[in-house]
Design a protein around this motif. Structure first.
Motif, PDB file in Angstrom:
ATOM      1  N   SER A   2       4.405   1.569 -21.408  1.00 50.96           N
ATOM      2  CA  SER A   2       5.261   2.059 -20.329  1.00 50.96           C
ATOM      3  C   SER A   2       4.422   2.944 -19.420  1.00 50.96           C
ATOM      4  O   SER A   2       3.515   3.640 -19.862  1.00 50.96           O
ATOM      5  N   TYR A   3       4.746   2.863 -18.127  1.00 53.88           N
ATOM      6  CA  TYR A   3       3.997   3.611 -17.132  1.00 53.88           C
ATOM      7  C   TYR A   3       4.857   4.699 -16.512  1.00 53.88           C
ATOM      8  O   TYR A   3       6.051   4.500 -16.287  1.00 53.88           O
ATOM      9  N   VAL A  67      10.061  -8.783 -17.570  1.00 52.76           N
ATOM     10  CA  VAL A  67       8.760  -8.256 -17.148  1.00 52.76           C
ATOM     11  C   VAL A  67       8.914  -6.789 -16.755  1.00 52.76           C
ATOM     12  O   VAL A  67       8.094  -5.942 -17.116  1.00 52.76           O
ATOM     13  N   ILE A  68       9.987  -6.483 -16.022  1.00 48.36           N
ATOM     14  CA  ILE A  68      10.236  -5.101 -15.589  1.00 48.36           C
ATOM     15  C   ILE A  68      10.435  -4.183 -16.800  1.00 48.36           C
ATOM     16  O   ILE A  68       9.791  -3.142 -16.913  1.00 48.36           O
ATOM     17  N   SER A  69      11.306  -4.569 -17.707  1.00 46.47           N
ATOM     18  CA  SER A  69      11.636  -3.677 -18.825  1.00 46.47           C
ATOM     19  C   SER A  69      10.532  -3.611 -19.888  1.00 46.47           C
ATOM     20  O   SER A  69      10.331  -2.554 -20.492  1.00 46.47           O
ATOM     21  N   ASP A  70       9.795  -4.697 -20.082  1.00 48.56           N
ATOM     22  CA  ASP A  70       8.765  -4.710 -21.128  1.00 48.56           C
ATOM     23  C   ASP A  70       7.374  -4.300 -20.639  1.00 48.56           C
ATOM     24  O   ASP A  70       6.577  -3.791 -21.412  1.00 48.56           O
ATOM     25  N   LYS A  71       7.078  -4.556 -19.347  1.00 44.44           N
ATOM     26  CA  LYS A  71       5.693  -4.396 -18.914  1.00 44.44           C
ATOM     27  C   LYS A  71       5.479  -3.546 -17.670  1.00 44.44           C
ATOM     28  O   LYS A  71       4.548  -2.753 -17.614  1.00 44.44           O
ATOM     29  N   LEU A  72       6.268  -3.753 -16.637  1.00 48.13           N
ATOM     30  CA  LEU A  72       5.977  -3.096 -15.360  1.00 48.13           C
ATOM     31  C   LEU A  72       7.242  -2.617 -14.694  1.00 48.13           C
ATOM     32  O   LEU A  72       7.903  -3.406 -14.010  1.00 48.13           O
TER      33      LEU A  72
END
Length: 141
Positions: A2-3, A67-72
């Protein structure tokens, strides 16, 4: 991973890939009550429109939000806006890659805008657009 919003940058890209099964299409149809004939669950009406049964757009969109919730950014967020164009049908069994690229970051509002591109196993673009998300926190989970 998470960023934090301060760790994100324009041009940052993440991808996920998956295929959709008949059972997943059936579950989506049951949940959404979308009984369109093009999904081919109970008959062959889809043959009038397509060469094979297609995957509901909402199910394909799920890969984008994954993709939003898991990576970016991979952290708690809310989808504020989405603009998607479905260029080509997604067929059951196709391998779909969802690619999201950050194109704008608004630190004051905690908003991130991402370009969306989805393509199938032969490289045909199936979905294109953009999303705007609100990051709900600015600390690592």
């Amino acid at each position: 991973m998470s960023y934090l919003i301060t760790e994100l940058y324009a041009g940052q890209i993440e991808r996920l890939q998956r295929s959709f099964t008949d059972d997943e299409v059936k579950s989506c149809i049951e949940l959404t009550k979308d009984q369109s004939l093009v999904y081919g669950q109970n008959n062959d009406s889809w043959k009038t429109y397509y060469s094979r049964p297609i995957v509901p757009g909402l199910l394909t969109e799920g890969l984008i939000t994954q993709v939003i919730s898991d990576k970016l950014p991979g952290s708690a967020c809310i989808l504020l806006q989405k603009e998607l164009i479905f260029y080509h049908p997604v067929y059951v069994g196709d391998v779909i890659t969802a690619e999201l690229e950050i194109i704008d970051i608004n630190i004051e509002r905690n908003w991130v805008t991402q370009k969306v591109t989805c393509f199938n196993q032969t490289g045909i673009e199936v979905i294109k657009g953009q999303v705007v998300i609100l990051l709900l926190n600015n600390r690592r989970l």
